[in-house]
Structures are given as C-alpha cells and as structure tokens.
Design a protein around this motif. Structure first.
Motif, PDB file in Angstrom:
ATOM      1  N   LEU A  10      23.466 -37.152  13.774  1.00  0.00           N
ATOM      2  CA  LEU A  10      23.888 -36.134  14.732  1.00  0.00           C
ATOM      3  C   LEU A  10      23.554 -36.625  16.128  1.00  0.00           C
ATOM      4  O   LEU A  10      22.398 -36.971  16.410  1.00  0.00           O
ATOM      5  CB  LEU A  10      23.167 -34.811  14.457  1.00  0.00           C
ATOM      6  CG  LEU A  10      23.248 -33.737  15.555  1.00  0.00           C
ATOM      7  CD1 LEU A  10      24.691 -33.295  15.798  1.00  0.00           C
ATOM      8  CD2 LEU A  10      22.382 -32.527  15.184  1.00  0.00           C
ATOM      9  N   THR A  12      23.820 -35.306  20.008  1.00  0.00           N
ATOM     10  CA  THR A  12      24.162 -34.176  20.868  1.00  0.00           C
ATOM     11  C   THR A  12      24.773 -34.686  22.170  1.00  0.00           C
ATOM     12  O   THR A  12      24.469 -35.779  22.636  1.00  0.00           O
ATOM     13  CB  THR A  12      22.929 -33.296  21.177  1.00  0.00           C
ATOM     14  OG1 THR A  12      21.992 -34.036  21.964  1.00  0.00           O
ATOM     15  CG2 THR A  12      22.273 -32.821  19.887  1.00  0.00           C
ATOM     16  N   HIS A  36      28.369 -33.640  18.562  1.00  0.00           N
ATOM     17  CA  HIS A  36      28.128 -32.335  19.189  1.00  0.00           C
ATOM     18  C   HIS A  36      28.699 -32.310  20.592  1.00  0.00           C
ATOM     19  O   HIS A  36      28.654 -33.302  21.334  1.00  0.00           O
ATOM     20  CB  HIS A  36      26.634 -32.033  19.254  1.00  0.00           C
ATOM     21  CG  HIS A  36      26.325 -30.928  20.230  1.00  0.00           C
ATOM     22  ND1 HIS A  36      25.953 -31.167  21.541  1.00  0.00           N
ATOM     23  CD2 HIS A  36      26.395 -29.564  20.109  1.00  0.00           C
ATOM     24  CE1 HIS A  36      25.775 -30.028  22.170  1.00  0.00           C
ATOM     25  NE2 HIS A  36      26.040 -29.040  21.330  1.00  0.00           N
ATOM     26  N   ILE A  61      31.053 -30.647  16.335  1.00  0.00           N
ATOM     27  CA  ILE A  61      30.312 -29.387  16.310  1.00  0.00           C
ATOM     28  C   ILE A  61      30.233 -28.861  17.739  1.00  0.00           C
ATOM     29  O   ILE A  61      29.700 -29.532  18.620  1.00  0.00           O
ATOM     30  CB  ILE A  61      28.876 -29.575  15.778  1.00  0.00           C
ATOM     31  CG1 ILE A  61      28.879 -30.078  14.347  1.00  0.00           C
ATOM     32  CG2 ILE A  61      28.093 -28.276  15.879  1.00  0.00           C
ATOM     33  CD1 ILE A  61      27.489 -30.377  13.820  1.00  0.00           C
ATOM     34  N   LEU A  74      23.776 -24.280  15.906  1.00  0.00           N
ATOM     35  CA  LEU A  74      24.165 -25.671  15.692  1.00  0.00           C
ATOM     36  C   LEU A  74      23.953 -26.082  14.244  1.00  0.00           C
ATOM     37  O   LEU A  74      24.828 -26.718  13.639  1.00  0.00           O
ATOM     38  CB  LEU A  74      23.374 -26.594  16.625  1.00  0.00           C
ATOM     39  CG  LEU A  74      23.856 -28.047  16.653  1.00  0.00           C
ATOM     40  CD1 LEU A  74      23.630 -28.658  18.045  1.00  0.00           C
ATOM     41  CD2 LEU A  74      23.157 -28.907  15.611  1.00  0.00           C
ATOM     42  N   GLU A  77      26.574 -24.696  11.922  1.00  0.00           N
ATOM     43  CA  GLU A  77      27.806 -25.484  11.990  1.00  0.00           C
ATOM     44  C   GLU A  77      27.641 -26.798  11.233  1.00  0.00           C
ATOM     45  O   GLU A  77      28.531 -27.223  10.491  1.00  0.00           O
ATOM     46  CB  GLU A  77      28.171 -25.759  13.454  1.00  0.00           C
ATOM     47  CG  GLU A  77      28.664 -24.557  14.215  1.00  0.00           C
ATOM     48  CD  GLU A  77      30.015 -24.081  13.711  1.00  0.00           C
ATOM     49  OE1 GLU A  77      30.862 -24.929  13.379  1.00  0.00           O
ATOM     50  OE2 GLU A  77      30.213 -22.851  13.628  1.00  0.00           O
ATOM     51  N   PHE A  78      26.524 -27.456  11.434  1.00  0.00           N
ATOM     52  CA  PHE A  78      26.256 -28.734  10.776  1.00  0.00           C
ATOM     53  C   PHE A  78      26.295 -28.586   9.261  1.00  0.00           C
ATOM     54  O   PHE A  78      26.880 -29.418   8.549  1.00  0.00           O
ATOM     55  CB  PHE A  78      24.898 -29.271  11.218  1.00  0.00           C
ATOM     56  CG  PHE A  78      24.494 -30.560  10.558  1.00  0.00           C
ATOM     57  CD1 PHE A  78      24.878 -31.782  11.104  1.00  0.00           C
ATOM     58  CD2 PHE A  78      23.732 -30.554   9.401  1.00  0.00           C
ATOM     59  CE1 PHE A  78      24.503 -32.977  10.492  1.00  0.00           C
ATOM     60  CE2 PHE A  78      23.352 -31.732   8.781  1.00  0.00           C
ATOM     61  CZ  PHE A  78      23.737 -32.951   9.333  1.00  0.00           C
TER      62      PHE A  78
END
Length: 250
Positions: A10, A12, A36, A61, A74, A77-78
């Motif tokens: 992930l 961001t 993200h 995301i 978050l 969504e993940f």
C-alpha cells in the motif's frame, strides 16, 4: 519473477509525484499495489494503468486523509481488495509556505492531521494486517534535519515527528521481523514543486546547486531507495533515517 511477487503493498498519496514513482517502481518487482489517493481519482487510475501496462497488478483506494475516521475508511476499502499486507509506504502529505508569524491554527492542525496523525493511526489499525517480516517506510524530508527554513517551520515539524515515529515503531514491530525506516528526499521535480522550480532557469540551477550531485532529484531517485528498503536486501536496516537528498545536507 519479481523479487516481491506474491506480496501486497500500500502506497499512500500514490496518484502523483513521489508516491506514483514509488508505486510504479514497486509494481515492477511483482507485488500487488494498492494505489491510495485523496481526491484525484483520474490520476490514481493512470497510476494503476501504468503499473498494469508494465505487467504488474494494482487497484485504487480513494480516502481523504486528515479527517476523522480516515484510517478506518481506508482499511475498509483495502479489505475489499486484499486479505493482508506486506509493505506499507506512508507518502501522502501536505506542505505549507506560510512562515511562523502567519500560519494559523487551522492550517497547523491540518498539517499534523495529514502528515503525522494519519500515518500513526493507519499503522496502528493496520498492524494486524501487516504480515510478519513486513516493511514500513515513511517518506520524511531533508528539512527535518537541514538548516532552519522558518517559512516551512510547521511542515518540517511534522516530518521530525514522523522520524520519531519511525524510530520508536521499529522497536515496537521489530519482534515480528518488520522493519521501519524513514526516507528523506530533498528537492524533487514534482508538480508540487513545479511552480517555483520551473519559474526560471536561475531557480532550477539554484535548486540543483544545493545537492552535492549537482542536480534536482526525480521521483525515480526516491523510489529506488524505497525499493531497496522493502526488499530482502534491506532486511537488516530498521529504525533508520536515510538521506535521499543527493547530498544536500553535506
């Protein structure tokens, strides 16, 4: 086969700039990338498309950070896309150009909400998803240790706080074999910096002259450093602040 094939990462703030560079670079090593973004859905889709065009796998995301409940949203969504995490790169952040005498409480609070509080609670709430042997990388800034720049005082303070988070979190997660490191860019050619970097040839040359290597950094320069830290080669580096300014602090 990529060195990170089978893993999930992930990143961001991955729709542009350094975040996009990191997402695309890691995507070449094989992990599935969660891209993200805060508000620019189109740019995030472009990042996903670029990763997929290079043979990787990614999904977007969209959650605005710095708001109450942002970390919970978050991860919700993940979880719709993945069942665990191996690599967490905290890149999303905002800056300010207001000096000490002008910055107001609202802007100050917003800076700390996005740059410090969001990474803290994203990690705390995501720790159960982060697999043993995982990696956490915080994108800091050379300003956290460079010469004083009062016009960026609050922003630099947030990055210094993130560095303390890095140091202490490395002890917290170390028993699980999870490394935690900070990467500190200097001046990087991104759209955030474009207005002043490209205002004139003189501005560009002055920025380049700050680095011992004599040029302005690129997102790829930072992405390659992150790629090392999250790889097996970076397994014995943790709690570290890595200067990725091109020698701007020497």
């Amino acid at each position: 086969m990529g060195v990170l094939t089978g893993k999930t990462a992930l990143v961001t703030g991955a729709s542009r700039g350094i975040g996009r560079g990191v997402a695309e670079r890691l995507g070449r090593d094989g992990p599935r990338i969660a891209v993200h973004y805060g508000s620019d859905k189109t740019a995030a889709k472009e990042t996903v498309a670029a990763i997929e065009a290079a043979g990787g796998s990614a999904f977007a995301i969209g959650v605005r950070l710095g708001m109450p409940g942002d970390a919970d949203r978050l991860w919700e969504e993940f979880d719709r896309h993945a069942d665990g995490l191996d690599i967490l790169v905290h890149n999303a952040g905002i800056g300010t150009s207001r000096p000490f005498a002008e910055i107001g409480e609202e802007e100050f609070d917003r800076l700390f909400a996005v740059n410090v509080k969001a990474p803290f609670f994203l990690t705390r709430l995501g720790a159960e998803r982060l697999r043993d042997g995982g990696r956490v990388v915080n994108i800091s800034s050379g300003l956290a240790r460079a010469a004083a720049m009062p016009q960026l005082i609050a922003y630099a303070m947030t990055k210094a706080a993130l560095d303390v988070f890095t140091r202490d979190l490395s002890k917290e997660l170390g028993p699980r074999g999870i490394t935690v490191n900070s990467v500190a860019p200097g001046i990087v050619d991104t759209d955030v910096n474009a207005a002043w970097l490209r205002a004139s040839e003189e501005a560009w040359q002055e920025a380049a002259a700050l680095a011992a290597l004599g040029r302005v950094g690129t997102p790829a320069d930072i992405a390659d450093v992150v790629a090392f830290l999250v790889s097996e080669d970076g397994r014995w580096v943790t709690g570290h602040w890595l200067d990725a300014t091109g020698g701007s602090l020497t």
